[in-house]
Design a protein around this motif. Sequence first.
Motif, PDB file in Angstrom:
ATOM      1  N   ASN A 105       0.812  -1.213   0.000  1.00 46.44           N
ATOM      2  CA  ASN A 105       0.000   0.000   0.000  1.00 46.44           C
ATOM      3  C   ASN A 105       0.855   1.277   0.000  1.00 46.44           C
ATOM      4  N   LYS A 106       1.231   1.726  -1.198  1.00 45.15           N
ATOM      5  CA  LYS A 106       2.086   2.922  -1.284  1.00 45.15           C
ATOM      6  C   LYS A 106       1.352   4.187  -0.872  1.00 45.15           C
ATOM      7  N   HIS A 107       0.045   4.234  -1.117  1.00 44.61           N
ATOM      8  CA  HIS A 107      -0.709   5.431  -0.730  1.00 44.61           C
ATOM      9  C   HIS A 107      -0.610   5.637   0.786  1.00 44.61           C
ATOM     10  N   ILE A 158       9.921   5.365 -14.451  1.00 44.12           N
ATOM     11  CA  ILE A 158       8.518   5.162 -14.827  1.00 44.12           C
ATOM     12  C   ILE A 158       7.978   4.261 -13.727  1.00 44.12           C
ATOM     13  N   LEU A 159       7.046   4.762 -12.917  1.00 44.89           N
ATOM     14  CA  LEU A 159       6.631   4.027 -11.719  1.00 44.89           C
ATOM     15  C   LEU A 159       5.172   3.632 -11.740  1.00 44.89           C
ATOM     16  N   ASN A 160       4.472   3.894 -12.829  1.00 43.24           N
ATOM     17  CA  ASN A 160       3.056   3.504 -12.865  1.00 43.24           C
ATOM     18  C   ASN A 160       2.764   2.693 -14.118  1.00 43.24           C
ATOM     19  N   GLY A 161       2.352   1.443 -13.897  1.00 41.71           N
ATOM     20  CA  GLY A 161       2.096   0.534 -15.014  1.00 41.71           C
ATOM     21  C   GLY A 161       0.905   0.957 -15.847  1.00 41.71           C
ATOM     22  N   THR A 162      -0.129   1.454 -15.184  1.00 41.40           N
ATOM     23  CA  THR A 162      -1.347   1.837 -15.909  1.00 41.40           C
ATOM     24  C   THR A 162      -1.071   2.990 -16.863  1.00 41.40           C
ATOM     25  N   ALA A 163      -0.434   4.045 -16.352  1.00 34.48           N
ATOM     26  CA  ALA A 163      -0.148   5.211 -17.186  1.00 34.48           C
ATOM     27  C   ALA A 163       0.785   4.824 -18.329  1.00 34.48           C
ATOM     28  N   GLY A 188      -5.973  -5.683 -14.338  1.00 36.00           N
ATOM     29  CA  GLY A 188      -5.630  -5.633 -12.904  1.00 36.00           C
ATOM     30  C   GLY A 188      -4.501  -4.671 -12.577  1.00 36.00           C
ATOM     31  N   TYR A 189      -4.167  -3.766 -13.514  1.00 40.86           N
ATOM     32  CA  TYR A 189      -3.054  -2.840 -13.266  1.00 40.86           C
ATOM     33  C   TYR A 189      -3.486  -1.617 -12.455  1.00 40.86           C
ATOM     34  N   ALA A 190      -4.720  -1.184 -12.670  1.00 42.24           N
ATOM     35  CA  ALA A 190      -5.133   0.125 -12.145  1.00 42.24           C
ATOM     36  C   ALA A 190      -5.496   0.065 -10.669  1.00 42.24           C
ATOM     37  N   GLU A 191      -5.428   1.218 -10.024  1.00 42.48           N
ATOM     38  CA  GLU A 191      -5.900   1.346  -8.646  1.00 42.48           C
ATOM     39  C   GLU A 191      -7.428   1.279  -8.623  1.00 42.48           C
ATOM     40  N   ALA A 192      -7.999   1.040  -7.427  1.00 43.62           N
ATOM     41  CA  ALA A 192      -9.455   1.000  -7.305  1.00 43.62           C
ATOM     42  C   ALA A 192     -10.041   2.296  -7.876  1.00 43.62           C
ATOM     43  N   PHE A 196      -5.926   7.948  -9.513  1.00 47.32           N
ATOM     44  CA  PHE A 196      -4.589   7.928  -8.908  1.00 47.32           C
ATOM     45  C   PHE A 196      -3.517   7.611  -9.948  1.00 47.32           C
ATOM     46  N   ASP A 197      -3.849   6.719 -10.881  1.00 45.34           N
ATOM     47  CA  ASP A 197      -2.875   6.339 -11.906  1.00 45.34           C
ATOM     48  C   ASP A 197      -2.694   7.457 -12.930  1.00 45.34           C
ATOM     49  N   ILE A 198      -3.807   7.959 -13.448  1.00 43.04           N
ATOM     50  CA  ILE A 198      -3.702   8.866 -14.607  1.00 43.04           C
ATOM     51  C   ILE A 198      -3.388  10.304 -14.207  1.00 43.04           C
ATOM     52  N   PHE A 201      -0.880  10.657  -9.088  1.00 41.67           N
ATOM     53  CA  PHE A 201      -0.784  10.546  -7.628  1.00 41.67           C
ATOM     54  C   PHE A 201      -0.110   9.241  -7.200  1.00 41.67           C
ATOM     55  N   ASP A 202      -0.443   8.152  -7.889  1.00 39.05           N
ATOM     56  CA  ASP A 202       0.168   6.863  -7.527  1.00 39.05           C
ATOM     57  C   ASP A 202       1.695   6.927  -7.729  1.00 39.05           C
ATOM     58  N   THR A 203       2.108   7.537  -8.829  1.00 43.01           N
ATOM     59  CA  THR A 203       3.551   7.706  -9.073  1.00 43.01           C
ATOM     60  C   THR A 203       4.154   8.549  -7.945  1.00 43.01           C
ATOM     61  N   HIS A 205       3.066   8.817  -4.863  1.00 44.04           N
ATOM     62  CA  HIS A 205       3.150   8.020  -3.622  1.00 44.04           C
ATOM     63  C   HIS A 205       4.437   7.198  -3.620  1.00 44.04           C
ATOM     64  N   LYS A 206       4.702   6.578  -4.770  1.00 47.16           N
ATOM     65  CA  LYS A 206       5.894   5.725  -4.867  1.00 47.16           C
ATOM     66  C   LYS A 206       7.161   6.564  -4.757  1.00 47.16           C
ATOM     67  N   LEU A 207       7.129   7.733  -5.369  1.00 45.40           N
ATOM     68  CA  LEU A 207       8.316   8.590  -5.308  1.00 45.40           C
ATOM     69  C   LEU A 207       8.611   9.010  -3.866  1.00 45.40           C
ATOM     70  N   GLN A 300       8.009  -5.698 -14.699  1.00 41.13           N
ATOM     71  CA  GLN A 300       6.573  -5.404 -14.699  1.00 41.13           C
ATOM     72  C   GLN A 300       6.195  -4.620 -13.441  1.00 41.13           C
ATOM     73  N   GLY A 301       5.569  -3.476 -13.661  1.00 39.96           N
ATOM     74  CA  GLY A 301       5.265  -2.582 -12.547  1.00 39.96           C
ATOM     75  C   GLY A 301       3.896  -2.800 -11.948  1.00 39.96           C
ATOM     76  N   ALA A 302       3.101  -3.688 -12.515  1.00 38.34           N
ATOM     77  CA  ALA A 302       1.751  -3.926 -12.010  1.00 38.34           C
ATOM     78  C   ALA A 302       1.293  -5.295 -12.492  1.00 38.34           C
ATOM     79  N   GLY A 303       0.268  -5.806 -11.811  1.00 40.66           N
ATOM     80  CA  GLY A 303      -0.291  -7.106 -12.199  1.00 40.66           C
ATOM     81  C   GLY A 303      -0.137  -8.123 -11.085  1.00 40.66           C
TER      82      GLY A 303
HETATM   83  N1  HSE Z   1      -1.922   0.962 -10.209  1.00 37.89           N
HETATM   84  C1  HSE Z   1      -0.538   0.721 -10.074  1.00 37.89           C
HETATM   85  C2  HSE Z   1       0.132   0.851 -11.426  1.00 37.89           C
HETATM   86  C3  HSE Z   1      -0.309  -0.659  -9.521  1.00 37.89           C
HETATM   87  O1  HSE Z   1      -0.574   0.852 -12.439  1.00 37.89           O
HETATM   88  O2  HSE Z   1       1.354   0.960 -11.476  1.00 37.89           O
HETATM   89  C4  HSE Z   1       1.138  -0.927  -9.198  1.00 37.89           C
HETATM   90  O3  HSE Z   1       1.545  -0.157  -8.117  1.00 37.89           O
END
Ligand code: HSE
Length: 440
Positions: A105-107, A158-163, A188-192, A196-198, A201-203, A205-207, A300-303
């Motif tokens: 949970n990076k958030h 590059i820290l977000n798989g969805t974007a 299954g890549y995206a956040e709920a 956050f992905d697009i 914000f998710d990037t 959080h990870k940063l 792979q950054g997500a999945g």
């Molecule tokens: N939603 C995130 C992503 C999941 O697409 O990178 C991996 O942290």
Amino acid sequence: MESVKLGLAGFGTVGSGLAAILEENGDWIERRIGRKLEIRTAVVRDLNKARAVNPGPDTEFTTDMTRLTTDPEIDIVVECMGGLETAYDLIRTALEAGKHVVTANKHLLAERGPELFSIARKSGKGLYYEASCAGGIPIVETLKSSLAGDRVLEMLGILNGTANYILSEMTTKGMDFGTALALAQDLGYAEADPTFDIEGFDTAHKLCVLSRLAFGVDYPLDRLPIQGITSVTPLDIQFAREFGYRVKLLAHARSVEGRIEAGVHPALVPYTYLLARVGGNYNAVRVVGNAVGPVMLHGQGAGDKPTGSAVLADILDIAKHMNRPGCEEAYRPDNTGFGNADLPEADILPPEEARSKYYFRFTVADRPGVMAAIAKSMADHSISIAQAVQKTDEDSEGVPVVFISHESRAKDVTDCIEPSTPWTSRFCLASASEFFKVST
Ligand code: HSE
Ligand code: NAP
């Protein structure tokens, strides 16, 4: 032989990915740590939901979160449900109940990591989070252990798989943004909440999480400049290609004379650089250490399984110390990479002072003097133009014009853009020194 018992909060993409790997690699894991790993309890919201993976008859599915912290048989609580409040309460209670915790949970870590690390320190338990950043890439352990002796000079990734998936599909297949996002969600890549992905914000959080490990300071999330990819159009991708670039959502952080310059933004990356070649749900992180030089990790950054693999790595790290005479007592997990000491707040280089090359796209009337007016406005703000191109379109009132600047100060760029200007798009253009070239 006693097994190590896991209590999972969440059995969605990540939880079921972990269960699938435990099933597939069970014997191998037993050989590694000398005992079995067993999912004793899995907490979910909906008991009637069909599950893609069946962890076996010994796993109890429940909606009762307290089972994870009150069952004395559970050794490690694995939080893979996401969200803030419920996850915070669970992790705090688990640590206080003397259980080790693994989380993806990076958030939560970006917002309340320091509080949780402090609780973990008091309880002497592990709070591990490899899966929270860049999915299957072992960047947390790399920064915490492998590069522990280096002073990190800069980190770019590059820290977000969805974007990255969306931008890749738009670039290589001409897919529209919405279709690509829907596919990323299906996979299954995206956040709920995919915002956050697009929106970056998710990037971010990870940063925040990675900056603590890399620089030993806390860069508060609410001070991080964040720009997502919703403003990137097919036209920008096309222009980028014509100029020899690919559009990527980048996270960057670097040490500038002891101050930290950091941010999240879409960027044009020269197409010959490795980062430009990172496609689909893949992530990549480039870390420059003062001793090791540049190191680049890609994966792979997500999945489900890539992320499950990172969760499992943390579990194994903890499990190999557990229930062995003398070993567990001596085990003092280093959760932050700095002996669990509280981290000072970062001395932040004001984002408006940061320097970068920039890409600008305008929609303008195709008549004499327009280019000159824009160029003058840029010159008045000390922005020097490196490249410019205008497209003509007989049928349209407005035509696109693109400029690429030499290195400019963010404040000059911001000041130059008045609300009344017809400028429609502005991205940082990462400087060449920040990237690898593809070796031949
Ligand atoms: N939603 C995130 C992503 C999941 O697409 O990178 C991996 O942290
Ligand atoms: P997900 O597929 O939506 O799964 C979430 C799981 O948690 C589901 O099983 C859900 O139950 C359960 N859950 C959610 N809220 C709950 C609550 N209040 N009480 C009980 N159970 C609850 O999410 P995910 O993609 O696996 O992501 C989980 C976490 O991992 C998030 O923090 C995410 O940011 C992080 N992460 C995800 C990925 C990825 O690639 N997906 C990668 C790295 C990190 P139901 O199944 O009954 O709905």
